[in-house]
Design an enzyme around this catalytic site. Structure first.
Site, PDB file in Angstrom:
ATOM      1  N   GLU A 153      35.195  -3.967  51.619  1.00 57.23           N
ATOM      2  CA  GLU A 153      35.524  -5.390  51.735  1.00 57.23           C
ATOM      3  C   GLU A 153      35.707  -5.788  53.196  1.00 57.23           C
ATOM      4  O   GLU A 153      36.321  -5.015  53.970  1.00 57.23           O
ATOM      5  CB  GLU A 153      36.861  -5.635  51.030  1.00 57.23           C
ATOM      6  CG  GLU A 153      36.740  -6.449  49.751  1.00 57.23           C
ATOM      7  CD  GLU A 153      38.117  -6.736  49.205  1.00 57.23           C
ATOM      8  OE1 GLU A 153      38.809  -7.590  49.770  1.00 57.23           O
ATOM      9  OE2 GLU A 153      38.487  -6.058  48.228  1.00 57.23           O
ATOM     10  N   ALA A 154      35.218  -6.986  53.544  1.00 56.47           N
ATOM     11  CA  ALA A 154      35.409  -7.482  54.912  1.00 56.47           C
ATOM     12  C   ALA A 154      36.913  -7.527  55.212  1.00 56.47           C
ATOM     13  O   ALA A 154      37.689  -7.969  54.383  1.00 56.47           O
ATOM     14  CB  ALA A 154      34.803  -8.869  55.044  1.00 56.47           C
ATOM     15  N   GLU A 200      44.109  18.966  70.553  1.00 56.66           N
ATOM     16  CA  GLU A 200      43.887  19.596  69.248  1.00 56.66           C
ATOM     17  C   GLU A 200      42.391  19.704  68.982  1.00 56.66           C
ATOM     18  O   GLU A 200      41.980  19.977  67.862  1.00 56.66           O
ATOM     19  CB  GLU A 200      44.593  18.810  68.147  1.00 56.66           C
ATOM     20  CG  GLU A 200      44.176  17.355  68.054  1.00 56.66           C
ATOM     21  CD  GLU A 200      44.559  16.732  66.732  1.00 56.66           C
ATOM     22  OE1 GLU A 200      44.040  17.186  65.709  1.00 56.66           O
ATOM     23  OE2 GLU A 200      45.386  15.795  66.739  1.00 56.66           O
ATOM     24  N   CYS A 224      48.614  15.746  67.258  1.00 54.78           N
ATOM     25  CA  CYS A 224      48.678  14.750  68.341  1.00 54.78           C
ATOM     26  C   CYS A 224      49.908  14.907  69.234  1.00 54.78           C
ATOM     27  O   CYS A 224      50.161  14.067  70.103  1.00 54.78           O
ATOM     28  CB  CYS A 224      48.653  13.345  67.741  1.00 54.78           C
ATOM     29  SG  CYS A 224      47.322  13.123  66.573  1.00 54.78           S
ATOM     30  N   THR A 268      39.152   5.539  61.378  1.00 57.82           N
ATOM     31  CA  THR A 268      40.348   5.786  62.206  1.00 57.82           C
ATOM     32  C   THR A 268      40.071   6.838  63.283  1.00 57.82           C
ATOM     33  O   THR A 268      40.982   7.471  63.795  1.00 57.82           O
ATOM     34  CB  THR A 268      41.585   6.190  61.356  1.00 57.82           C
ATOM     35  OG1 THR A 268      41.261   7.378  60.610  1.00 57.82           O
ATOM     36  CG2 THR A 268      41.986   5.101  60.390  1.00 57.82           C
ATOM     37  N   HIS A 307      52.695   6.654  69.016  1.00 58.45           N
ATOM     38  CA  HIS A 307      51.422   7.308  68.702  1.00 58.45           C
ATOM     39  C   HIS A 307      50.686   6.368  67.742  1.00 58.45           C
ATOM     40  O   HIS A 307      51.278   5.879  66.775  1.00 58.45           O
ATOM     41  CB  HIS A 307      51.652   8.672  68.051  1.00 58.45           C
ATOM     42  CG  HIS A 307      50.403   9.187  67.411  1.00 58.45           C
ATOM     43  ND1 HIS A 307      49.283   9.455  68.157  1.00 58.45           N
ATOM     44  CD2 HIS A 307      50.060   9.413  66.119  1.00 58.45           C
ATOM     45  CE1 HIS A 307      48.306   9.846  67.342  1.00 58.45           C
ATOM     46  NE2 HIS A 307      48.759   9.827  66.107  1.00 58.45           N
ATOM     47  N   ASN A 356      41.748   6.007  67.699  1.00 54.60           N
ATOM     48  CA  ASN A 356      42.731   7.083  67.877  1.00 54.60           C
ATOM     49  C   ASN A 356      42.258   8.058  68.949  1.00 54.60           C
ATOM     50  O   ASN A 356      41.081   8.441  68.971  1.00 54.60           O
ATOM     51  CB  ASN A 356      42.920   7.815  66.539  1.00 54.60           C
ATOM     52  CG  ASN A 356      44.197   8.652  66.500  1.00 54.60           C
ATOM     53  OD1 ASN A 356      44.858   8.837  67.523  1.00 54.60           O
ATOM     54  ND2 ASN A 356      44.535   9.145  65.321  1.00 54.60           N
ATOM     55  N   SER A 414      50.850  15.653  63.390  1.00 47.30           N
ATOM     56  CA  SER A 414      50.903  16.118  62.001  1.00 47.30           C
ATOM     57  C   SER A 414      51.244  17.594  61.935  1.00 47.30           C
ATOM     58  O   SER A 414      51.038  18.341  62.890  1.00 47.30           O
ATOM     59  CB  SER A 414      49.546  15.878  61.336  1.00 47.30           C
ATOM     60  OG  SER A 414      49.329  14.504  61.174  1.00 47.30           O
TER      61      SER A 414
HETATM   62  N1  CAA Z   1      41.358  -7.290  54.072  1.00 44.25           N
HETATM   63  C1  CAA Z   1      42.540  -7.001  54.653  1.00 44.25           C
HETATM   64  N2  CAA Z   1      43.223  -5.839  54.422  1.00 44.25           N
HETATM   65  C2  CAA Z   1      42.667  -4.952  53.574  1.00 44.25           C
HETATM   66  C3  CAA Z   1      41.446  -5.209  52.914  1.00 44.25           C
HETATM   67  C4  CAA Z   1      40.788  -6.440  53.197  1.00 44.25           C
HETATM   68  N3  CAA Z   1      39.612  -6.754  52.651  1.00 44.25           N
HETATM   69  N4  CAA Z   1      41.159  -4.140  52.129  1.00 44.25           N
HETATM   70  C5  CAA Z   1      42.178  -3.255  52.288  1.00 44.25           C
HETATM   71  N5  CAA Z   1      43.082  -3.754  53.154  1.00 44.25           N
HETATM   72  C6  CAA Z   1      44.306  -3.107  53.622  1.00 44.25           C
HETATM   73  C7  CAA Z   1      45.070  -2.361  52.563  1.00 44.25           C
HETATM   74  O1  CAA Z   1      45.888  -3.212  51.821  1.00 44.25           O
HETATM   75  C8  CAA Z   1      45.849  -1.371  53.425  1.00 44.25           C
HETATM   76  O2  CAA Z   1      46.932  -2.010  54.032  1.00 44.25           O
HETATM   77  P1  CAA Z   1      48.430  -1.729  53.527  1.00 44.25           P
HETATM   78  O3  CAA Z   1      48.645  -0.252  53.595  1.00 44.25           O
HETATM   79  O4  CAA Z   1      49.254  -2.478  54.524  1.00 44.25           O
HETATM   80  O5  CAA Z   1      48.505  -2.263  52.147  1.00 44.25           O
HETATM   81  C9  CAA Z   1      44.880  -1.055  54.565  1.00 44.25           C
HETATM   82  O6  CAA Z   1      43.910  -2.107  54.552  1.00 44.25           O
HETATM   83  C10 CAA Z   1      44.133   0.249  54.389  1.00 44.25           C
HETATM   84  O7  CAA Z   1      43.588   0.263  53.100  1.00 44.25           O
HETATM   85  P2  CAA Z   1      43.757   1.542  52.166  1.00 44.25           P
HETATM   86  O8  CAA Z   1      45.181   1.989  52.168  1.00 44.25           O
HETATM   87  O9  CAA Z   1      43.109   1.259  50.870  1.00 44.25           O
HETATM   88  O10 CAA Z   1      42.860   2.534  53.025  1.00 44.25           O
HETATM   89  P3  CAA Z   1      42.334   3.957  52.667  1.00 44.25           P
HETATM   90  O11 CAA Z   1      43.248   4.621  51.687  1.00 44.25           O
HETATM   91  O12 CAA Z   1      40.916   3.829  52.301  1.00 44.25           O
HETATM   92  O13 CAA Z   1      42.446   4.701  54.089  1.00 44.25           O
HETATM   93  C11 CAA Z   1      43.932   5.817  55.617  1.00 44.25           C
HETATM   94  C12 CAA Z   1      43.475   4.483  55.033  1.00 44.25           C
HETATM   95  C13 CAA Z   1      44.698   6.606  54.578  1.00 44.25           C
HETATM   96  C14 CAA Z   1      44.836   5.531  56.805  1.00 44.25           C
HETATM   97  C15 CAA Z   1      42.679   6.622  56.077  1.00 44.25           C
HETATM   98  O14 CAA Z   1      41.935   5.876  57.007  1.00 44.25           O
HETATM   99  C16 CAA Z   1      43.030   7.967  56.697  1.00 44.25           C
HETATM  100  O15 CAA Z   1      43.228   8.952  55.994  1.00 44.25           O
HETATM  101  N6  CAA Z   1      43.095   8.072  58.082  1.00 44.25           N
HETATM  102  C17 CAA Z   1      43.430   9.309  58.779  1.00 44.25           C
HETATM  103  C18 CAA Z   1      44.888   9.683  58.651  1.00 44.25           C
HETATM  104  C19 CAA Z   1      45.798   8.816  59.480  1.00 44.25           C
HETATM  105  O16 CAA Z   1      45.381   8.098  60.373  1.00 44.25           O
HETATM  106  N7  CAA Z   1      47.123   8.899  59.199  1.00 44.25           N
HETATM  107  C20 CAA Z   1      48.108   8.166  59.945  1.00 44.25           C
HETATM  108  C21 CAA Z   1      49.433   8.906  60.063  1.00 44.25           C
HETATM  109  S1  CAA Z   1      49.187  10.570  60.581  1.00 44.25           S
HETATM  110  C22 CAA Z   1      49.042  10.527  62.266  1.00 44.25           C
HETATM  111  O17 CAA Z   1      49.469   9.608  62.888  1.00 44.25           O
HETATM  112  C23 CAA Z   1      48.348  11.667  62.957  1.00 44.25           C
HETATM  113  C24 CAA Z   1      46.978  11.246  63.336  1.00 44.25           C
HETATM  114  O18 CAA Z   1      46.765  10.734  64.424  1.00 44.25           O
HETATM  115  C25 CAA Z   1      45.872  11.474  62.395  1.00 44.25           C
END
Ligand code: CAA
Length: 457
Positions: A31-32, A83, A117, A159, A252, A330, A364
């Site tokens: 979704e956009a 890392e 990180c 990300t 971070h 990131n 992490s």
């Molecule tokens: N318009 C606006 N917002 C939208 C949307 C739309 N059309 N569609 C979805 N969203 C929102 C969702 O509501 C959600 O926001 P909220 O959490 O505020 O509700 C956000 O967009 C993301 O959507 P999802 O939760 O559905 O996304 P996902 O599950 O597909 O993936 C993620 C998100 C889990 C972060 C994934 O990208 C990921 O695994 N990333 C790597 C892990 C990471 O970055 N973890 C962060 C903490 S760990 C850390 O900090 C160490 C590190 O550097 C990795």
């Protein structure tokens, strides 16, 4: 001990190409707004196959040394946090020693530090600890952090990002680490880790990683506050520490929305330890006061209320620090320090003078710390603070000069990186003119996995 040990100078490096997140949303059929609004990311930088962690770190150190015009023998310690592991034994630090060869300076302590990180922060702490110890020989330390953040096709891929930051550490610094003030939390978690040594990609449990990050933030902030309140008490000040005591707050940044929620989370901590008479400050939060902290990490109603209550504070204290992360993604170990550079690039030395900057570092697995910098009072033209601020002021211009690549080209380069990872006896294909001038790049990997680097004029 030397006074005001901290950051004297810094240099940021990011790749010369990026993909647009709006285009990536279309390409990935999501979704956009999911990446651009939901995650808060507009662009993502990425490396070609000509770059690896060694080349990123070579470039950022070379640029820092050239800009500061310090002699190479003025450095007595060099720490690397990363890392992005391409060798289980040989440190990136040893590759960087190549830069010191002509100076004859080999008396340089420090090697690599790894835990997701957090390695950059551990390196910074190591450098400061050295400088405040009997082993310090009066010279500067360099802290280098850098990573290539890549994920397989799927929901984590947007990300990603890549970059490196080098920092010159010394006494009388315009950004001094506040002594005795580190709140740390460490625990055993499998939220993000890299057990597959044949691949650049991590294993990641995205939802768990977000909860781990927020839990670590709560714990670190609590112990930081306890420590500063203890220091205050000894000085005769008896009041709670709140976000009002931080003029700026950097985090971070795995993706920008996470950071907005994190600042909101700190406000929730302040609110929970506040008395009833401060309700006006925390409008809309009263209904959540009695919740158990552990039950609040996935509470969407609380999320909404907190984001609303903390919006002004976010705009004042944190938003400017997200410029590089929004446009580049990131950078793992270097993410927090990229935020620091962004913050400096969006404020004048006068704005920053005398302020306290809070910093939260998360790796992490997990390792996390909350600490702070005190900015020097002197913001006069030519002062160390003014020089530091001016040195990063071109960040937006440099980001704008990168080349935009299509999602198809980005995917093709990710496929190439998979194909060439750990390949031997090859020279990476590609045009070095696509790199920024002065960038180091991987020229050849021989049959014994030995890597040779060259520098683009
Ligand atoms: N318009 C606006 N917002 C939208 C949307 C739309 N059309 N569609 C979805 N969203 C929102 C969702 O509501 C959600 O926001 P909220 O959490 O505020 O509700 C956000 O967009 C993301 O959507 P999802 O939760 O559905 O996304 P996902 O599950 O597909 O993936 C993620 C998100 C889990 C972060 C994934 O990208 C990921 O695994 N990333 C790597 C892990 C990471 O970055 N973890 C962060 C903490 S760990 C850390 O900090 C160490 C590190 O550097 C990795």
């Amino acid at each position: 001990w030397p006074k005001d040990v901290g950051i004297l100078a810094m240099e940021v490096y990011f790749p010369a190409q990026y993909v647009d997140q709006t285009e990536l949303e279309k390409y990935n059929n999501v979704e956009a707004g999911k990446y651009t609004v939901g995650l808060g990311q507009t662009h993502m930088g990425f490396c070609s196959v000509q770059e690896d962690i060694n080349s990123l770190c070579l470039t950022v150190v070379q640029r820092l040394m050239e800009r500061t015009q310090l002699p190479w023998d003025a450095v007595g310690r060099l720490e690397v946090g990363t890392e992005t592991i391409i060798d289980k034994s040989k440190a990136v630090k040893t590759v960087l020693m190549e830069l010191f060869q002509d100076s004859g300076n080999t008396d340089i302590e420090g090697i690599d530090t790894t835990n997701a990180c957090y390695g950059g922060t551990a390196s910074l702490f190591n450098a400061a600890n050295w400088m405040e110890s009997s082993y310090w020989d009066g010279r500067y330390a360099l802290v280098v952090c850098g990573d290539i953040a890549v994920y397989p096709n799927g929901n984590a891929r947007p990300t990603g990002g890549a970059g490196a930051v080098a920092m010159l550490i010394g006494p009388k610094a315009p950004l001094a680490l506040e002594q005795g003030l580190r709140g740390t939390h460490m625990e055993n978690a499998y939220d993000f880790y890299k057990p597959n040594l044949a691949s650049e990609y991590p294993m990641v449990d995205g939802k768990l990683s977000i909860q781990c990050y927020l839990r670590a933030l709560d714990r670190c902030y609590t112990s930081y506050r306890q420590k500063i309140q203890k220091q205050w008490k000894q000085a005769g000040i008896d009041r709670p520490f709140t976000l009002d005591d931080l003029q700026y707050m950097i985090f971070h940044t795995p993706f920008c929305k996470m950071v907005q929620k994190s600042l909101a989370r700190l406000m929730f901590n302040d609110f929970r330890s506040s008395s009833g008479d401060t309700q006006a400050l925390y409008q809309g939060l009263e209904a959540f006061r009695e919740l158990k902290l552990e039950d609040t990490y996935t509470n969407k109603d609380l999320d909404k209320a907190l984001l609303k209550a903390s919006l002004d504070m976010f705009n004042k204290k944190t938003k400017a620090s997200l410029y590089l992360s929004t446009h580049n993604g990131n950078m793992y170990t270097s993410s927090l320090y990229g935020c620091l550079a962004s913050l400096l690039s969006h404020h004048s030395a006068q704005d920053l003078a005398g302020s306290r900057i809070g910093a939260f570092s998360y790796g992490s697995g997990l390792a996390a710390s909350f600490f702070s910098f005190r900015v020097s009072q002197d913001a006069s033209p030519g002062s160390p603070l003014d020089t530091l601020v001016n040195s990063v002021s071109d960040l937006p211009k440099r980001l704008a000069s990168r080349k935009r690549m299509s999602p198809e080209e980005f995917t093709e380069i990710m496929n190439q990186r998979e194909k060439f990872f750990h390949k031997v006896n090859f020279s990476p294909p590609g045009d070095t003119n696509n790199l920024f001038p002065g960038t180091w790049y991987l020229e050849r990997v021989d049959e014994m996995h030995r890597r040779k680097y060259a520098r683009r004029p």
